[in-house]
Motif scaffolding. Structure first.
Motif, short mmCIF file in Angstrom:
data_model
loop_
_atom_site.label_atom_id
_atom_site.label_comp_id
_atom_site.label_asym_id
_atom_site.label_seq_id
_atom_site.Cartn_x
_atom_site.Cartn_y
_atom_site.Cartn_z
N ALA A 1 0.83 -1.20 0.00
CA ALA A 1 0.00 0.00 0.00
C ALA A 1 0.87 1.26 0.00
CB ALA A 1 -0.93 -0.01 1.22
N GLN A 2 1.95 1.23 0.77
CA GLN A 2 2.85 2.38 0.80
C GLN A 2 3.55 2.56 -0.55
OE1 GLN A 2 5.77 2.22 3.92
NE2 GLN A 2 6.64 4.22 3.43
N ARG A 3 3.97 1.46 -1.13
CA ARG A 3 4.66 1.53 -2.42
C ARG A 3 3.72 2.09 -3.50
NH1 ARG A 3 6.52 -3.06 -2.07
NH2 ARG A 3 4.85 -4.23 -3.12
N ASP A 4 2.49 1.62 -3.53
CA ASP A 4 1.53 2.12 -4.51
C ASP A 4 1.28 3.61 -4.31
OD1 ASP A 4 1.32 -0.40 -5.55
OD2 ASP A 4 -0.55 -0.89 -4.50
N TYR A 5 1.15 4.02 -3.05
CA TYR A 5 0.88 5.44 -2.77
C TYR A 5 2.06 6.32 -3.16
CZ TYR A 5 0.67 9.69 0.03
OH TYR A 5 0.71 11.00 0.44
N GLU A 6 3.27 5.88 -2.83
CA GLU A 6 4.44 6.69 -3.14
C GLU A 6 4.73 6.71 -4.64
OE1 GLU A 6 7.47 4.99 -0.71
OE2 GLU A 6 6.81 6.04 1.12
N THR B 1 -2.47 8.83 -5.78
CA THR B 1 -3.85 9.20 -6.09
C THR B 1 -4.66 9.24 -4.79
OG1 THR B 1 -4.53 6.90 -6.40
CG2 THR B 1 -3.66 8.06 -8.33
N PRO B 2 -5.80 9.94 -4.78
CA PRO B 2 -6.61 9.99 -3.56
C PRO B 2 -7.02 8.60 -3.06
CG PRO B 2 -7.31 11.69 -5.08
CD PRO B 2 -6.33 10.85 -5.83
N SER B 3 -7.39 7.71 -3.97
CA SER B 3 -7.81 6.37 -3.54
C SER B 3 -6.65 5.61 -2.91
CB SER B 3 -8.36 5.58 -4.73
OG SER B 3 -9.57 6.16 -5.21
N ARG B 4 -5.47 5.71 -3.49
CA ARG B 4 -4.31 5.03 -2.91
C ARG B 4 -3.91 5.66 -1.58
NH1 ARG B 4 -0.16 3.50 -7.91
NH2 ARG B 4 -1.61 2.07 -8.98
N GLN B 5 -4.06 6.97 -1.49
CA GLN B 5 -3.77 7.63 -0.22
C GLN B 5 -4.74 7.17 0.87
OE1 GLN B 5 -3.21 11.84 -0.52
NE2 GLN B 5 -3.42 12.22 1.67
N LEU B 6 -6.01 7.04 0.50
CA LEU B 6 -7.01 6.56 1.45
C LEU B 6 -6.71 5.12 1.86
CD1 LEU B 6 -9.61 6.85 3.05
CD2 LEU B 6 -10.88 6.26 0.97
N ARG B 7 -6.36 4.29 0.90
CA ARG B 7 -6.05 2.89 1.20
C ARG B 7 -4.86 2.79 2.16
NH1 ARG B 7 -4.99 1.42 -3.54
NH2 ARG B 7 -7.13 0.88 -4.12
N PHE B 8 -3.82 3.57 1.89
CA PHE B 8 -2.64 3.55 2.74
C PHE B 8 -2.97 4.08 4.14
CE2 PHE B 8 1.70 5.56 3.68
CZ PHE B 8 2.18 4.40 4.26
N ALA B 9 -3.80 5.13 4.20
CA ALA B 9 -4.20 5.67 5.51
C ALA B 9 -4.97 4.63 6.31
CB ALA B 9 -5.04 6.93 5.32
N LEU B 10 -5.84 3.87 5.64
CA LEU B 10 -6.59 2.83 6.34
C LEU B 10 -5.66 1.76 6.88
CD1 LEU B 10 -9.66 2.39 3.96
CD2 LEU B 10 -9.59 3.55 6.18
N MET B 11 -4.62 1.42 6.11
CA MET B 11 -3.64 0.44 6.58
C MET B 11 -2.97 0.94 7.87
SD MET B 11 -3.67 -2.04 4.30
CE MET B 11 -5.44 -1.69 4.27
N LEU B 12 -2.56 2.20 7.84
CA LEU B 12 -1.86 2.77 9.00
C LEU B 12 -2.79 2.92 10.20
CD1 LEU B 12 0.20 5.60 7.23
CD2 LEU B 12 0.98 3.31 7.89
N ALA B 13 -4.08 3.11 9.94
CA ALA B 13 -5.03 3.31 11.03
C ALA B 13 -5.51 2.01 11.65
CB ALA B 13 -6.24 4.10 10.52
N THR B 14 -5.25 0.89 10.99
CA THR B 14 -5.72 -0.40 11.50
C THR B 14 -4.79 -0.89 12.60
OG1 THR B 14 -6.64 -0.96 9.33
CG2 THR B 14 -6.29 -2.77 10.88
N PRO B 15 -5.31 -1.16 13.80
CA PRO B 15 -4.45 -1.64 14.89
C PRO B 15 -4.13 -3.12 14.74
CG PRO B 15 -6.72 -1.50 15.63
CD PRO B 15 -6.71 -0.96 14.22
#
Length: 226
Positions: free
Chosen positions: A89-94, A98-112
């Motif tokens: 997810a980080q690799r795709d975002y970097e 795109t907004p969708s990839r940023q959202l996906r990466f943020a969800l990954m980081l927010a998941t405990p």
């Protein structure tokens, strides 16, 4: 809308019992998206949804279902699988932020529950997205706002807990310092009293020695002829 509601229920039923707060936000956003056509102005007969609204709702539901499946994989995966999912997810975002990839990466980081959890960074990414919500699908916008609210609440509680713990530690330190000061004062007072007692005892011993010396001299003086 019944079809989208059915899809939302189907997705909800596949969520694991240990679904995280991020997954709950996805479900909430999915349900909101399923009902979005009720909030749109209608130019047709009642009960007849516009094709554009249906397409937007279907696209949002599909994207949110994909997010939920990805979060399920992350929660249920082994540590190695979790690390790979977050890294991808980080690799795709970097590579293409795109907004969708940023959202996906943020969800990954927010998941405990995995080593890659990073709530402050997820909060930053979500704030950037919610500052420009028009770049997201309706369901993604709802998801971003819901997840950001949950992160804000969580971080606020964490900060409050840290403050309370700091206050408690400070209060304990102050109590300990006060106790040490009292003990030191009592120790100093005891030392002063012991010193005064020793001085008084020394004076009494000196007086006793003088009296004994005087008493020893009296018989010799009385035995002399007048």
């Amino acid at each position: 809308m019944p079809r989208e509601r059915g899809a939302a229920r189907a997705v909800a039923l596949t969520a694991p019992a240990k679904a995280t707060a991020a997954a709950s936000a996805v479900l909430s956003a999915l349900l909101l998206t399923a009902c979005v056509t009720d909030l749109l102005p209608r130019s047709r007969e009642p009960g007849e949804a516009t094709p554009g609204a249906n397409r937007a709702t279907t696209a949002s539901a599909t994207v949110l279902a994909e997010y939920l499946q990805l979060l399920q994989r992350l929660v249920q995966g082994t540590p190695a699988e979790q690390a790979e999912i977050v890294a991808a997810a980080q690799r795709d975002y970097e590579t293409a932020p795109t907004p969708s990839r940023q959202l996906r990466f943020a969800l990954m980081l927010a998941t405990p529950g995995h080593p890659g959890t990073d709530l402050p960074r997820a909060q930053q990414l979500l704030r950037e997205l919610t500052a420009n919500p028009e770049m997201l699908l309706p369901g993604e916008r709802a998801l971003a706002f819901l997840e950001l609210q949950q992160i804000d609440d969580h971080l606020t509680l964490e900060a409050e807990n840290r403050r309370l713990e700091t206050d408690a530690v400070r209060a304990d330190r102050e109590r300990l310092a006060n106790l040490n000061r009292r003990l030191q004062l009592e120790s100093d007072e005891n030392a002063r009293l012991r010193k005064e007692l020793e001085e008084a005892r020394a004076k009494l011993d000196a007086i006793a020695n003088i009296e004994r010396s005087l008493n020893e001299r009296k018989p010799s003086n009385e035995g002399r002829p007048q």
